[in-house]
Design an enzyme around this catalytic site. Structure first.
Site, PDB file in Angstrom:
ATOM      1  N   SER A   1      24.412   8.401  43.536  1.00 14.44           N
ATOM      2  CA  SER A   1      23.766   7.112  43.788  1.00 14.44           C
ATOM      3  C   SER A   1      23.106   7.158  45.155  1.00 14.44           C
ATOM      4  CB  SER A   1      24.801   5.986  43.758  1.00 14.44           C
ATOM      5  OG  SER A   1      24.257   4.771  44.233  1.00 14.44           O
TER       6      SER A   1
ATOM      7  N   TYR B   1      32.825   1.677  46.471  1.00 10.90           N
ATOM      8  CA  TYR B   1      31.845   2.429  45.686  1.00 10.90           C
ATOM      9  C   TYR B   1      31.072   3.419  46.562  1.00 10.90           C
ATOM     10  CZ  TYR B   1      27.856   3.284  42.577  1.00 10.90           C
ATOM     11  OH  TYR B   1      26.892   3.870  41.798  1.00 10.90           O
TER      12      TYR B   1
END
Length: 282
Positions: free
Chosen positions: A140, A153
């Site tokens: 990501s 995250y």
């Protein structure tokens, strides 16, 4: 099995769902894995409509459970080759660090990081013996750029960056490519499970409430410009079918992603910090 064989984790939704279909179209025999096989119905229906049902085998795999990993490893023994691994399984937790428990951090890492490592270790012996293969890790932009209120995250994706870099250097002599894809914001369901944790910081009595609400508004504002997940899936398939030794380590994709990473790496931290805080909290 003599066909090109691909393993995909988290195939029940999002990038995993779409990648399963596209790789089947490319002629791969896909081992589509998911924690709950009852969630395969929609994928089965889509594959059947496309006449691709014979190209996909569904397998239960919970990347956080050692026994599940071992059982899946035994299944892999029945295949002559494992051409491709797409490490896609993951979820996202939000909330400000003080209000996220250590156990919640562990659960985030168990899936996004340690689970990925476990599956990779199950596949690597096959690729090493056959002297070829590709491992595509779905990272990501959050593995390159930190963001307040998303530290569980973000931390897991930062860890994945380091692991992928080391692994690529380690297995290159065995003809194995390791690739890291870094998507920006796309129209998938990855943030659905993060709301429960974020509620702590959204509570009116939380000292982080004003900031968390602004973070939520910033995320919501970006919903209208979410990218098409098929862009990422097409990139995955392109990498999967590239000739060996022609891949890069990192592929950033999404609106504004490359520019954001470039600025963050070029600007002095103090200036970057001022820009981020002014955008969110001023």
């Amino acid at each position: 099995m003599k066909k090109k064989t691909a393993v995909i984790t988290g195939a029940s939704s999002g990038f995993g769902f779409l990648t399963t279909i596209e790789l089947a179209k490319e002629g791969f025999y896909v081992l589509a894995t998911m924690r709950d096989l009852s969630k395969r119905e929609k994928l089965v229906e889509t594959l059947t409509d496309l006449g691709l049902q014979d190209y996909v085998d569904f397998q239960r795999l919970d990347v956080t459970k050692e026994q599940s990993i071992q059982e899946f490893g035994s299944i892999l023994e029945g295949f002559e080759q494992i051409t491709l691994l797409v490490n896609n399984a993951g979820f996202a937790l939000g909330g400000f660090a003080e209000e996220v428990t250590v156990e919640e951090y562990r659960k985030q890492f168990d899936t996004n990081f340690f689970g990925l490592i476990a599956v990779t270790k199950a596949v690597l012996p096959h690729m090493r013996k056959q002297q070829y293969g590709k491992i595509i890790n779905i990272g990501s932009i959050s593995g390159q750029i930190g963001f307040p209120g998303l530290s569980p995250y973000v931390s897991s994706k930062y860890a994945l960056e380091g692991f992928s870099e080391c692994l690529r250097l380690e297995v290159n002599p065995f003809g194995i490519d390791v690739v890291l894809i870094e998507p920006g914001s796309y129209n998938t369901n990855i943030w659905t499970t993060g709301k429960q944790i974020a509620q702590k910081s959204l509570h009116i009595e939380s000292p982080y409430n004003p900031m968390m609400e602004k973070v939520e508004r910033e995320i919501a504002k970006g919903q209208s410009s979410l990218g098409d997940p098929m862009d990422v899936v097409r990139l995955i398939c392109s990498i999967a079918t590239k000739k060996s030794k022609t891949t890069k380590l990192r592929y950033s994709i999404g609106k504004g992603v490359k520019a954001s990473i470039f600025l963050k790496n070029c600007l002095p931290w103090r200036l970057w910090e001022i820009i981020v805080l002014k955008r969110l909290f001023k």
